[in-house]
Design a protein around this motif. Structure first.
Motif, mmCIF file in Angstrom:
data_model
loop_
_atom_site.group_PDB
_atom_site.id
_atom_site.type_symbol
_atom_site.label_atom_id
_atom_site.label_comp_id
_atom_site.label_asym_id
_atom_site.label_seq_id
_atom_site.Cartn_x
_atom_site.Cartn_y
_atom_site.Cartn_z
ATOM 1 N N CYS A 190 98.457 -16.536 15.277
ATOM 2 C CA CYS A 190 98.663 -15.947 13.813
ATOM 3 C C CYS A 190 98.610 -16.081 12.745
ATOM 4 O O CYS A 190 98.409 -17.318 12.207
ATOM 5 N N LYS A 191 99.082 -15.283 11.619
ATOM 6 C CA LYS A 191 98.666 -15.340 10.050
ATOM 7 C C LYS A 191 99.895 -15.848 9.587
ATOM 8 O O LYS A 191 100.786 -16.152 9.658
ATOM 9 N N VAL A 192 99.044 -17.361 8.898
ATOM 10 C CA VAL A 192 100.605 -18.237 8.581
ATOM 11 C C VAL A 192 100.547 -18.253 7.061
ATOM 12 O O VAL A 192 99.175 -17.758 6.205
ATOM 13 N N ASN A 193 101.264 -18.202 6.458
ATOM 14 C CA ASN A 193 101.769 -18.448 4.533
ATOM 15 C C ASN A 193 101.264 -20.023 3.806
ATOM 16 O O ASN A 193 102.681 -20.782 4.318
ATOM 17 N N VAL A 194 100.519 -20.151 3.389
ATOM 18 C CA VAL A 194 99.924 -21.680 3.628
ATOM 19 C C VAL A 194 99.019 -21.989 2.422
ATOM 20 O O VAL A 194 98.668 -20.294 1.618
ATOM 21 N N ILE A 195 99.269 -23.319 1.475
ATOM 22 C CA ILE A 195 98.297 -23.094 0.391
ATOM 23 C C ILE A 195 96.829 -23.693 0.495
ATOM 24 O O ILE A 195 95.980 -23.651 -0.437
ATOM 25 N N SER A 196 96.936 -24.085 2.201
ATOM 26 C CA SER A 196 95.767 -25.190 2.139
ATOM 27 C C SER A 196 95.056 -25.422 3.347
ATOM 28 O O SER A 196 95.951 -24.747 3.867
ATOM 29 N N SER A 197 94.065 -25.503 4.210
ATOM 30 C CA SER A 197 93.563 -26.010 5.331
ATOM 31 C C SER A 197 94.106 -26.367 6.325
ATOM 32 O O SER A 197 94.681 -26.893 7.180
ATOM 33 N N LEU A 198 94.765 -27.630 5.045
ATOM 34 C CA LEU A 198 95.521 -29.146 5.975
ATOM 35 C C LEU A 198 96.757 -28.133 6.848
ATOM 36 O O LEU A 198 97.512 -28.460 7.651
ATOM 37 N N GLN A 199 97.877 -27.616 5.699
ATOM 38 C CA GLN A 199 98.729 -27.269 5.950
ATOM 39 C C GLN A 199 98.719 -26.203 6.857
ATOM 40 O O GLN A 199 98.709 -26.258 8.176
ATOM 41 N N SER A 200 97.169 -25.724 7.607
ATOM 42 C CA SER A 200 97.277 -24.523 8.430
ATOM 43 C C SER A 200 96.989 -25.111 9.710
ATOM 44 O O SER A 200 97.589 -24.984 10.434
ATOM 45 N N GLU A 201 96.332 -26.196 9.486
ATOM 46 C CA GLU A 201 95.939 -27.094 10.739
ATOM 47 C C GLU A 201 97.338 -27.839 11.594
ATOM 48 O O GLU A 201 97.556 -28.462 12.702
ATOM 49 N N LEU A 202 97.989 -28.441 10.068
ATOM 50 C CA LEU A 202 99.285 -29.161 10.889
ATOM 51 C C LEU A 202 100.601 -27.773 11.245
ATOM 52 O O LEU A 202 100.956 -27.862 12.261
ATOM 53 N N LEU A 203 100.710 -26.937 11.304
ATOM 54 C CA LEU A 203 101.367 -25.170 11.336
ATOM 55 C C LEU A 203 101.032 -25.326 12.791
ATOM 56 O O LEU A 203 101.756 -24.894 13.514
ATOM 57 N N ALA A 204 99.964 -25.038 13.120
ATOM 58 C CA ALA A 204 98.535 -24.806 14.235
ATOM 59 C C ALA A 204 99.577 -26.381 15.515
ATOM 60 O O ALA A 204 99.895 -25.820 16.736
ATOM 61 N N ILE A 205 99.369 -27.543 14.456
ATOM 62 C CA ILE A 205 100.086 -28.403 15.679
ATOM 63 C C ILE A 205 101.378 -28.092 16.477
ATOM 64 O O ILE A 205 102.158 -28.241 17.474
ATOM 65 N N ARG A 206 102.262 -28.296 15.187
ATOM 66 C CA ARG A 206 104.055 -28.184 15.249
ATOM 67 C C ARG A 206 104.032 -27.061 16.377
ATOM 68 O O ARG A 206 105.116 -27.246 17.128
ATOM 69 N N LYS A 207 103.316 -26.050 16.455
ATOM 70 C CA LYS A 207 103.250 -25.341 17.072
ATOM 71 C C LYS A 207 102.804 -25.050 18.651
ATOM 72 O O LYS A 207 103.717 -25.026 19.206
ATOM 73 N N ALA A 208 102.150 -25.620 18.593
ATOM 74 C CA ALA A 208 102.221 -26.774 19.738
ATOM 75 C C ALA A 208 103.318 -27.918 21.159
ATOM 76 O O ALA A 208 103.942 -27.564 21.729
ATOM 77 N N TYR A 209 103.529 -28.630 19.643
ATOM 78 C CA TYR A 209 104.738 -28.954 19.839
ATOM 79 C C TYR A 209 105.759 -28.762 19.865
ATOM 80 O O TYR A 209 107.202 -28.945 20.668
ATOM 81 N N MET A 210 106.192 -27.260 19.214
ATOM 82 C CA MET A 210 107.295 -27.146 19.552
ATOM 83 C C MET A 210 107.417 -26.081 21.119
ATOM 84 O O MET A 210 108.424 -26.043 21.515
ATOM 85 N N ILE A 211 106.466 -25.718 21.592
ATOM 86 C CA ILE A 211 105.903 -25.083 22.855
ATOM 87 C C ILE A 211 106.769 -25.954 23.740
ATOM 88 O O ILE A 211 107.205 -25.312 24.841
ATOM 89 N N ILE A 212 105.895 -27.059 23.790
ATOM 90 C CA ILE A 212 106.063 -28.312 24.699
ATOM 91 C C ILE A 212 108.037 -28.627 24.582
ATOM 92 O O ILE A 212 108.366 -29.049 25.978
#
Length: 273
Positions: A190-212
């Motif tokens: 999915c698309k996300v609203n961020v201002i850096s690649s660091l934030q996009s990487e972190l949001l992907a990881i948080r999504k996995a943690y939220m699913i778990i």
């Protein structure tokens, strides 16, 4: 540095343009609008920092079109790789120290002190250059062999591979979940609203943690091919202020669950790209 070059820093001017601040004026001098150039070079206290630092850089003139152009000109004037490395790292640490001091003034009401800022930046640069010039980096890279291919998790375990992208202001995340047979269980993008690649990487990881966490999945492994993110999540250091909330979310979910988190080479993380 990336945000500085693309004018993505949360200055008063940028906040004002987004209707997030009642005034675009500098929070320290209150006399002028605060774009990046004013915040870093034109405010009286930041000019004192640059003039007193070992770099002896003359701040860009009012007619300079961009900070990046000004820095490129200074780098081109250097006569050796060692000199250019010193200039680039020195500029980065001084700029970061100014930005940090400015934010501490705004949010914690700490007074700005040019001498302390110079000392902090100089110490950080010295540590960086000593590490850069040491042989320990080469020895570490030869000892640590990260997997170049995807490795299935143990039996009864699942593995989440995460990735985030940020290009030209557009960002998206991808999360793939597979079992010990290597079979795809599910995934999302999915698309996300961020201002850096660091934030996009972190949001992907948080999504996995939220699913778990939400699905109470036991024996889970989460992998990312971003070394910076892996280091941030595995260290106890204070996270960057613009990503602190996401990092603290991930750290909290990790503390209340049995999730294994590790780095994987980009070639072993292709399914999430």
């Amino acid at each position: 540095m990336c945000k500085l070059c693309v004018n993505a820093l949360a200055t008063k001017e940028n906040f004002y343009k987004k209707n997030c601040s009642p005034s675009p004026n500098c929070p320290i001098c209150h006399d002028r609008i605060e774009p990046v150039k004013h915040m870093l070079f034109e405010c009286d206290w930041t000019r004192a920092v640059w003039f007193s630092s070992s770099l002896t850089l003359i701040p860009p003139s009012p007619g300079t079109s961009s900070v990046l152009q000004w820095l490129d000109t200074r780098i081109a004037a250097t006569t050796s790789k060692k000199e250019s490395s010193y200039l680039i790292s020195g500029f980065a640490f001084v700029a970061w120290s100014i930005w940090t001091a400015r934010n501490k003034f705004v949010f914690e009401h700490n007074l700005v002190c040019p001498l302390l800022i110079i000392k902090s930046a100089s110490q950080a640069q010295s540590e960086f250059l000593s590490l850069l010039n040491s042989s320990c980096l080469e020895s570490l890279s030869s000892v640590i062999n990260y997997p170049s291919q995807w490795i299935p998790p143990p039996v009864l375990s699942v593995k989440f591979n995460c990735d985030g992208t940020f290009k030209r202001g557009s960002a998206s995340i991808g999360v793939v979940r597979r079992n010990s047979d290597g079979s795809l269980i599910n995934g999302l993008g999915c698309k996300v609203n961020v201002i850096s690649s660091l934030q996009s990487e972190l949001l992907a990881i948080r999504k996995a943690y939220m699913i778990i966490t939400q699905q109470r999945i036991a024996h889970s492994i989460v992998e990312s091919d971003c070394k910076v993110v892996v280091h941030l999540l595995q260290s106890d250091n204070a996270p960057p202020w613009d990503s602190a909330v996401v990092i603290e979310d991930i750290r909290f979910m990790a503390s209340v669950s049995s999730i294994s988190f590790s780095f994987v080479a980009r070639s072993g993380n292709r399914a999430a790209h």
